[in-house]
Write a protein that holds these residues in place. Structure first.
Motif, short mmCIF file in Angstrom:
data_model
loop_
_atom_site.label_atom_id
_atom_site.label_comp_id
_atom_site.label_asym_id
_atom_site.label_seq_id
_atom_site.Cartn_x
_atom_site.Cartn_y
_atom_site.Cartn_z
N SER A 170 -83.19 -4.76 83.48
CA SER A 170 -81.76 -4.99 83.25
C SER A 170 -80.92 -3.89 83.88
O SER A 170 -79.70 -3.89 83.72
CB SER A 170 -81.48 -5.04 81.75
OG SER A 170 -81.84 -3.81 81.13
N ASP A 171 -81.57 -2.95 84.61
CA ASP A 171 -80.82 -1.81 85.14
C ASP A 171 -81.43 -1.28 86.44
O ASP A 171 -81.31 -0.10 86.74
CB ASP A 171 -80.78 -0.68 84.10
CG ASP A 171 -82.15 -0.18 83.70
OD1 ASP A 171 -83.16 -0.74 84.20
OD2 ASP A 171 -82.24 0.76 82.89
N PHE A 172 -82.06 -2.17 87.24
CA PHE A 172 -82.72 -1.69 88.46
C PHE A 172 -82.35 -2.60 89.62
O PHE A 172 -82.86 -3.72 89.75
CB PHE A 172 -84.25 -1.67 88.27
CG PHE A 172 -84.98 -0.90 89.34
CD1 PHE A 172 -85.32 0.44 89.14
CD2 PHE A 172 -85.33 -1.50 90.55
CE1 PHE A 172 -86.00 1.16 90.12
CE2 PHE A 172 -86.01 -0.79 91.52
CZ PHE A 172 -86.34 0.55 91.32
N SER A 173 -81.42 -2.12 90.48
CA SER A 173 -81.04 -2.87 91.68
C SER A 173 -82.27 -2.99 92.59
O SER A 173 -82.93 -1.99 92.87
CB SER A 173 -79.91 -2.17 92.41
OG SER A 173 -78.75 -2.11 91.63
N ARG A 174 -82.53 -4.18 93.08
CA ARG A 174 -83.75 -4.39 93.85
C ARG A 174 -83.47 -4.50 95.34
O ARG A 174 -82.35 -4.73 95.78
CB ARG A 174 -84.45 -5.66 93.38
CG ARG A 174 -83.69 -6.95 93.67
CD ARG A 174 -84.58 -8.16 93.40
NE ARG A 174 -83.87 -9.42 93.60
CZ ARG A 174 -83.70 -10.00 94.78
NH1 ARG A 174 -84.16 -9.43 95.87
NH2 ARG A 174 -83.05 -11.15 94.87
N ASP A 175 -84.54 -4.35 96.12
CA ASP A 175 -84.49 -4.58 97.56
C ASP A 175 -84.02 -5.99 97.86
O ASP A 175 -84.44 -6.96 97.21
CB ASP A 175 -85.89 -4.42 98.16
CG ASP A 175 -86.11 -3.05 98.78
OD1 ASP A 175 -85.16 -2.51 99.37
OD2 ASP A 175 -87.24 -2.54 98.69
N LEU A 176 -83.17 -6.12 98.88
CA LEU A 176 -82.77 -7.44 99.37
C LEU A 176 -83.75 -7.91 100.43
O LEU A 176 -84.26 -9.02 100.38
CB LEU A 176 -81.36 -7.39 99.95
CG LEU A 176 -80.27 -6.83 99.03
CD1 LEU A 176 -78.96 -6.77 99.76
CD2 LEU A 176 -80.16 -7.67 97.77
N VAL A 177 -83.96 -7.07 101.44
CA VAL A 177 -84.90 -7.35 102.52
C VAL A 177 -85.76 -6.11 102.69
O VAL A 177 -85.24 -5.00 102.85
CB VAL A 177 -84.16 -7.67 103.84
CG1 VAL A 177 -85.15 -7.84 104.99
CG2 VAL A 177 -83.31 -8.93 103.68
N GLY A 178 -87.05 -6.27 102.64
CA GLY A 178 -87.95 -5.14 102.68
C GLY A 178 -88.28 -4.69 104.09
O GLY A 178 -87.63 -5.07 105.07
#
Length: 413
Positions: A170-178
């Motif tokens: 609920s608090d971790f922005s993730r990679d869009l494109v690796g």
């Protein structure tokens, strides 16, 4: 050509065309220390990916917001970092990041957002790998920029909330494109421009082979990714690859001289066209210009290139500089009666502004709006907020030493 959809952000541009990414030798890299040691970043910082020593702080050592003094621009607020009102370390697990490329998502009513794409990002410095991500997105609905940019709260499963979250968090922005994350092959994948057309988001990214000295890096190619869900998931579009010649990719017919000048991009919509401003790898080249009808943005054959007097279809090698070196990351905005360009200049050691009556120019002589040394040094990547009004220009910029993004304001001269 097959279009592949990546939801986890684990595969980059090189995975679509591995022949782009043969290892090469390049000179030693420059260093900065956002986590207390050499760290990666789209400011030209080098990546080591090493394990952490004991006693390292969990947060990046971000300093107080600097004052620009009595110059043409003023600092408004930090957008990211532990000293930002957005508390990105607590809310997004983002202790350090850069860029902050902004565009209007094209929606209306309650779903209208400004999308913000950031470059290499880290979270907890005390953990192995520093919670590194190659690129992330944040979202804002803030219309009052006088006190900063408010980023919305992250909400799992909500594509209009403040960020795209790693599943199960609920608090971790993730990679869009690796990325392949291999130095000398493909170290990272960095966003350079974004735009919305008919509800689809278009994000241009560059595949970075290796970082060099300050303002210097080597790219494999640039490529567009698309999103139909407000930036939540992205499709890499192989038909839009612009290879950085002389790298050759068997089977990719669009490889041609001139694409090396469109490794980094800035998008502007005007009169039914997307104007695509391009620069070569690094921050020492000139700026070039192409355009394409909005609905054909994915068709490289439909692009026209400005040769200084006319638009030439399908010939990137015919494009001539519209702004001379040195042009770093840039953005272009239409005020309603003039076009405004902001870019970082290594030669001027700051951020410059130019204006024009048309997208192709001629562009006015530069005016320096940010003196890098006055703000503590290492200022780069000015991106204009799309909701700037009239001659009041709000823009983000990054500071290398803090490795975070701030909001500034200036007035068009």
């Amino acid at each position: 050509m097959v279009v592949r959809r990546w939801r986890t952000g684990t595969v980059g541009i090189c995975a679509l065309a591995l022949s782009l990414c043969a290892p090469v030798f390049v000179p030693a890299t420059a260093h900065a220390e956002p986590c207390g040691h050499s760290s990666p970043g789209s400011s030209g910082l080098s990546a080591d990916g090493g394990s952490q020593s004991s006693g390292r702080p969990s947060q990046n050592d971000q300093r107080a917001l600097p004052s620009a003094g009595s110059g043409p621009a003023r600092t408004v607020a930090w957008v990211t970092g532990v000293h930002s009102a957005n508390r990105t370390h607590d809310r997004f697990t983002v202790s350090g990041t850069d860029l902050g490329i902004m565009w209007d998502n094209g929606a209306t009513g309650a779903d209208r957002r400004v999308l913000m794409a950031f470059g290499d990002t880290f979270g907890d410095c005390s953990l192995p790998g520093e919670q590194w991500r190659h690129n992330i997105i944040m979202r804002s609905a803030d219309t009052d920029l006088s006190d900063g940019i408010d980023i919305l709260d992250p909400v799992p499963g909500d594509i209009h909330s403040g960020t795209s979250l790693l599943p199960g968090t609920s608090d971790f922005s993730r990679d869009l494109v690796g990325s392949l994350a291999v130095d000398g092959v493909e170290k990272t994948v960095i966003p350079t421009a974004g735009i919305a057309v008919d509800g689809i988001q278009y994000l241009n990214l560059m595949s970075v082979r290796k970082w060099g000295g300050n303002g210097e890096w080597w790219t494999n190619a640039s490529m567009i990714a698309t999103s139909a869900d407000n930036g939540e998931s992205w499709e890499l579009r192989p038909e839009t690859v612009r290879v950085n010649v002389p790298v050759e990719v068997p089977g990719v017919e669009q490889v041609s001289t001139g694409n090396e000048n469109f490794q980094q991009h800035a998008y502007l919509k005007h009169d039914g066209y997307v104007y695509d401003y391009g620069t070569p790898q690094g921050r020492f080249g000139a700026a070039f210009l192409s355009r394409v009808p909005e609905k054909q943005i994915l068709d490289l054959a439909a692009y026209e290139y400005w040769d200084g007097g006319a638009w030439v279809p399908g010939a990137p090698d015919r494009a001539v500089p519209i702004v001379p070196p040195t042009v770093g990351e840039l953005s272009v905005h239409y005020t309603g009666d003039k076009f405004v360009m902001l870019y970082g200049s290594e030669q001027a050691a700051g951020i410059e502004i130019r204006t024009s009556a048309s997208p192709e120019g001629p562009w006015s002589p530069p005016t320096k709006v940010v003196d890098s040394e006055r703000l503590g040094g290492g200022m780069y990547a000015p991106f204009i907020h799309p909701w700037s009004s009239g001659n009041d220009i709000y823009f983000t910029a990054s500071r290398w030493s803090d490795y975070n993004v701030m909001l500034l304001h200036t007035t068009v001269p």
